[in-house]
Each structure stands twice: as structure tokens, then as C-alpha cells.
Design a protein around this motif. Structure first.
Motif, short mmCIF file in Angstrom:
data_model
loop_
_atom_site.label_atom_id
_atom_site.label_comp_id
_atom_site.label_asym_id
_atom_site.label_seq_id
_atom_site.Cartn_x
_atom_site.Cartn_y
_atom_site.Cartn_z
N TYR A 242 36.38 28.20 1.49
CA TYR A 242 34.99 27.87 1.85
C TYR A 242 34.38 28.95 2.74
O TYR A 242 33.24 29.38 2.51
N LEU A 243 35.10 29.39 3.75
CA LEU A 243 34.56 30.39 4.67
C LEU A 243 34.27 31.71 3.95
O LEU A 243 33.27 32.38 4.24
N ILE A 244 35.12 32.08 3.01
CA ILE A 244 34.89 33.30 2.24
C ILE A 244 33.69 33.12 1.31
O ILE A 244 32.89 34.04 1.11
N ALA A 245 33.53 31.93 0.75
CA ALA A 245 32.35 31.65 -0.08
C ALA A 245 31.08 31.79 0.75
O ALA A 245 30.07 32.33 0.27
N GLN A 246 31.11 31.32 1.98
CA GLN A 246 29.96 31.49 2.88
C GLN A 246 29.62 32.96 3.08
O GLN A 246 28.45 33.36 3.02
N GLN A 247 30.64 33.76 3.31
CA GLN A 247 30.41 35.20 3.50
C GLN A 247 29.80 35.82 2.26
O GLN A 247 28.89 36.66 2.34
N THR A 248 30.29 35.43 1.11
CA THR A 248 29.78 35.98 -0.15
C THR A 248 28.31 35.67 -0.33
O THR A 248 27.50 36.54 -0.69
N VAL A 249 27.92 34.43 -0.09
CA VAL A 249 26.53 34.02 -0.24
C VAL A 249 25.64 34.77 0.74
O VAL A 249 24.53 35.21 0.40
N LYS A 250 26.12 34.98 1.95
CA LYS A 250 25.35 35.72 2.96
C LYS A 250 25.07 37.14 2.48
O LYS A 250 23.95 37.66 2.64
N VAL A 251 26.07 37.79 1.88
CA VAL A 251 25.88 39.16 1.37
C VAL A 251 24.80 39.19 0.31
O VAL A 251 23.90 40.05 0.32
N ILE A 252 24.84 38.24 -0.63
CA ILE A 252 23.86 38.22 -1.70
C ILE A 252 22.46 37.92 -1.17
O ILE A 252 21.48 38.56 -1.59
N LEU A 253 22.35 37.01 -0.23
CA LEU A 253 21.03 36.69 0.34
C LEU A 253 20.43 37.88 1.07
O LEU A 253 19.22 38.08 1.07
N GLN A 254 21.28 38.69 1.70
CA GLN A 254 20.79 39.86 2.41
C GLN A 254 20.23 40.93 1.48
O GLN A 254 19.51 41.81 1.92
N ALA B 103 29.64 29.02 -6.01
CA ALA B 103 28.56 28.55 -6.88
C ALA B 103 27.74 27.45 -6.22
O ALA B 103 26.50 27.44 -6.27
N THR B 104 28.43 26.52 -5.57
CA THR B 104 27.74 25.42 -4.88
C THR B 104 26.81 25.94 -3.79
O THR B 104 25.64 25.55 -3.70
N LEU B 105 27.31 26.84 -2.96
CA LEU B 105 26.51 27.36 -1.85
C LEU B 105 25.39 28.26 -2.34
O LEU B 105 24.30 28.28 -1.74
N LEU B 106 25.63 29.01 -3.42
CA LEU B 106 24.56 29.83 -3.98
C LEU B 106 23.43 28.95 -4.50
O LEU B 106 22.24 29.25 -4.27
N GLU B 107 23.75 27.90 -5.20
CA GLU B 107 22.71 27.00 -5.70
C GLU B 107 21.93 26.39 -4.56
O GLU B 107 20.69 26.27 -4.62
N ARG B 108 22.61 26.00 -3.51
CA ARG B 108 21.92 25.40 -2.37
C ARG B 108 21.02 26.42 -1.67
O ARG B 108 19.92 26.09 -1.23
N ALA B 109 21.50 27.65 -1.56
CA ALA B 109 20.76 28.67 -0.82
C ALA B 109 19.57 29.22 -1.60
O ALA B 109 18.52 29.52 -1.03
N LEU B 110 19.73 29.37 -2.92
CA LEU B 110 18.70 30.01 -3.73
C LEU B 110 17.74 29.02 -4.37
O LEU B 110 16.71 29.42 -4.91
N GLY B 111 18.06 27.75 -4.33
CA GLY B 111 17.13 26.76 -4.83
C GLY B 111 17.21 26.56 -6.33
O GLY B 111 17.86 27.31 -7.06
N ASP B 112 16.49 25.52 -6.79
CA ASP B 112 16.51 25.17 -8.20
C ASP B 112 15.82 26.23 -9.05
O ASP B 112 14.79 26.78 -8.67
N ASN B 113 16.41 26.47 -10.19
CA ASN B 113 15.79 27.32 -11.22
C ASN B 113 15.53 28.75 -10.77
O ASN B 113 14.66 29.44 -11.31
N THR B 114 16.25 29.23 -9.77
CA THR B 114 16.06 30.62 -9.33
C THR B 114 17.30 31.45 -9.53
O THR B 114 17.28 32.65 -9.25
N VAL B 115 18.36 30.88 -10.02
CA VAL B 115 19.60 31.62 -10.19
C VAL B 115 20.34 31.09 -11.41
O VAL B 115 20.28 29.89 -11.72
N SER B 116 21.00 31.99 -12.13
CA SER B 116 21.84 31.61 -13.26
C SER B 116 23.24 32.09 -12.97
O SER B 116 23.47 33.29 -12.80
#
Length: 389
Positions: free
Chosen positions: A376-388, A29-42
Motif C-alpha cells: 500500500y505504501l509503495i502504491a501511494q508513492q507511485t500515485v504521487k509520482v504520476i500526479l506530480q 489502481a484503486t488509489l489512481l482512480e480515487r486521485a484522478l476521478g471518474d472517466n479521466t484515466v484508463s
């Protein structure tokens, strides 16, 4: 609660469900918020217990003789940061002092052959800042709660058990939402164990231990189902001991012993941790956490907890050599059903499991090496998949 009224216009504001409020879920959740920015993800985190941070947890109870407490870190006792990415991530909390290195003196302890004998202690190593082992202060749960409190676009639903997954399309139930069949077909509605709606989500991320993840996915058609049970997870029993005062401690740990952590040899016990000697724990009553061996715990995982506690107490008394005057006044035992991930140093970690069509991800520390840095490393991988996507 999110009701199934989403439309194609929500594509730029994805709704993401995270099953599990452990550290993997919080990191994600922390990395998703950082990657997707404010008010762009719920983001909604569904946690079946009443608190966050499964790996880093603790148990406490108050003394009836004073206003002080015993405290035991019965999950992960510490963590390391071997990767540059994780080291950068934890830096702010090191600066604030919430995370601190534990400069423990470590020994090998061989229990006595009899109740009357003395255990043998040999120096093993001194933990230092070059290869630091970190703890959260003033308790192991502090970091997880800090992570949860700083989330901006995420909500946590406690005491919520998500029912096994089954994807559905809005087109099957809401005819007016058929404007974009490609988008709609990837949305998933979640329900709790009582059949109550939890919401409709563009992505579902399951961070539960692999056995629980398999149960959630087994009838869902998840494309990577066969891989979920590839890692082997073992149980761990934890024995928690407390004394009313330092004066009552057995000699092997009385006053200030020259050790903080003991690796136990020739025993069903694995390691002993002196809790009140950790950084920022000086106000605690004397408290010791003992982890049983994972292989022994796994063999006995379904046995009566009182029977297990009695066996661990016999082994602990043999190791710590207490008598009637120095016996612990507070005793508890906890069973971790999925505590340790068996890893093969020669093989690559499993990594996140992704069904791109359904937009479901199965993750967790067990997808790597089963520790906090793995989360943490797995969370990074997860965020990368969603960003792609």
C-alpha cells in the motif's frame, strides 16, 4: 486491446499499464482512480496468472469423503496496519467484516529429539486488537477480489505475460501522429510474450518481484536499472496438510488446542498455522499451513519439489508427533520463489524506482519491507509520482 492510435488530445485522459495483479497493482489502481476521478484515466492491469492478489492467496481442495474443503493461506497469513494512512484505507472493510483481527494464541514449539518423543510448547504471546494482525474472510483472497471488483476505470487481462520493455515513439511508425513530439516520445507500446500488441500507454508501472522486473527492464534503458536488484528476496516452501475429521488430528492439535500459531525452534520449519481456527473458517476441514525457513528454502530453491516435500514432512512429523492413525490424509507443497524481502532496520527502504523521461515506474512490496502494508505504501508513492507529472 488498445491499438496505437492515440493522439495529443489524449493527454488529459492518460492510459496507464500496471504489470502485475498482486496487491501492489490493485492498491495502485484503486488509489489512481480515487486521485484522478471518474472517466479521466484508463488503467489496464496485466496479470500472468488467472487470479489477483499474489501476497494474499490460498489453495483449496475438496474431500472425496464429504462436501467440505481444506483451505490453506499459503501466501501471507496476516497483515498489520502500523501507519495511519493504511489504517484509514482498510477501515471500510473492517466495518463490513471482510477484514477481521486474528486474536491468535502464539507459542514457541521445539520439536522432539526423536519420533517417539513429544514436542515442547511454551506460550509466547496473545495477539490482540491493540496491535492487530488482520486476515481476509472467508478466505485470504477475498479482499483482493473485492478490490478488483470495485475498480471502475480499470480492466484486468489475466494469463497475459508482458514481454521485456522497449520504448518507441509513434513518430517512428505513424507519421500523422507527429503533432506533439514531447508527448509522443513518452508513450510506450507493450507486447505479450508472443509478440501480440497489448496497447500504447502514457505510464507503465511494473509491480513484479525484483528479479522479474529486472528481466523486463534489462534491455530497455531504464534509468534506475542498477537499483532493482538491491533488495534481496528469499524463497519460501509451504507445506499444506489436511485431515478428514477433527478426530484424526494428532494430539498436539486435537480437539481445540491452546494455540493457533507456533514459532518452530531448532528446525527447518519456521511457523505453523492452524487454518480452521481462524475467524470465519469453521466450515473447513482440519487444515494446517507450515512455512519453511526462508534461508533454508533459498538454499534448496531449485531442488525437486517432491524431494523438498519429503524433507518437510519429516520435520513436520517431528514437530506435530503424528502416528499412523493421525497422519494427514491430504498433503501438498508449494514453492514461493520470491517470498520474503530481506530488510535492514537501520536503512531507508528503497522506494519506487522512477524513470521520468520514459514515464516508467518499478514498484512492489519489495521496494519497502515486503509485506502487505508495504504494498500500500509503495502504491501511494507511485500515485504521487504520476500526479506530480
Amino acid at each position: 486491446m488498445i491499438h496505437p492510435t492515440a493522439s495529443a488530445n489524449d493527454h488529459n485522459n492518460p492510459k496507464i499499464a500496471i504489470i502485475g495483479g498482486g496487491l501492489t497493482g490493485l492498491f495502485t489502481a484503486t488509489l489512481l482512480e480515487r486521485a484522478l476521478g471518474d472517466n479521466t484515466v484508463s488503467i489496464t492491469i496485466f496479470e500472468k496468472s488467472r487470479s489477483v492478489g499474489r501476497l494474499a492467496t490460498r489453495y483449496r481442495t475438496s474431500s472425496t469423503h464429504s462436501d467440505k474443503q481444506w483451505q490453506w493461506d499459503f501466501g501471507a497469513q496476516f497483515f498489520t496496519a502500523k501507519s495511519a494512512e493504511f489504517s484509514r484505507f482498510i477501515a471500510p472493510w473492517l466495518d463490513s467484516g471482510l477484514l477481521q483481527p486474528w486474536l491468535a494464541q502464539v507459542v514457541n514449539l521445539t520439536p522432539a529429539d526423536s519420533k517417539e518423543g513429544a514436542s515442547n510448547i511454551e506460550a509466547k504471546e496473545q495477539w490482540d486488537t491493540d496491535h492487530a494482525r488482520y486476515i481476509s474472510t472467508p478466505k485470504m483472497t477475498s479482499w483482493g477480489r473485492e478490490l478488483a471488483d470495485t475498480l471502475q476505470q480499470s480492466t484486468i487481462e489475466f494469463k497475459t505475460r508482458v514481454a521485456p520493455l522497449a520504448q518507441y515513439t509513434h513518430a517512428q511508425t505513424d507519421a500523422h501522429l507527429q503533432t506533439d513530439s514531447t508527448l509522443i516520445s513518452k508513450q510506450t507500446e507493450l507486447f505479450d510474450e508472443n509478440g501480440e500488441r497489448l496497447g500504447v500507454f502514457d505510464w507503465v508501472i511494473c509491480t513484479a518481484p525484483n528479479v522479474q522486473a529486472f528481466e523486463l527492464m534489462t534491455e530497455s534503458g531504464f534509468s534506475e536499472l542498477s537499483q532493482i536488484m538491491q533488495p534481496k528476496m528469499l524463497a519460501c516452501y509451504t507445506l499444506m496438510l489436511g485431515w478428514d475429521d477433527l478426530a484424526y488430528l494428532p494430539k498436539i492439535i486435537s480437539n481445540k488446542p491452546d494455540w493457533d500459531v507456533a514459532y518452530v525452534q531448532d528446525s527447518i520449519l519456521d511457523r505453523i498455522f492452524i487454518e480452521h481456527q481462524k475467524p470465519d473458517r469453521k466450515t473447513l476441514l482440519p487444515s494446517i499451513t507450515i512455512h519453511a525457513r526462508n534461508d533454508w528454502s533459498e538454499v534448496h530453491v531449485d531442488e525437486d519439489i517432491d524431494t523438498i516435500k519429503a524433507q518437510l514432512l519429516v520435520a513436520a512429523q517431528r514437530a506435530l508427533n503424528w502416528n499412523d492413525e493421525s497422519a494427514p490424509s491430504q498433503i501438498d507443497c508449494h514453492r514461493w520463489r520470491y517470498a520474503a524481502t530481506v530488510t535492514d532496520e537501520d536503512s531507508e527502504p528503497l522506494g519506487t524506482l522512477v524513470d521520468k523521461q520514459k514515464q516508467w515506474i518499478v514498484s512492489g512490496d519489495w521496494c519497502h519491507k515486503g509485506n502487505i502494508e508495504s504494498a500500500y505504501l509503495i502504491a501511494q508513492q507511485t500515485v504521487k509520482v504520476i500526479l506530480q507529472h
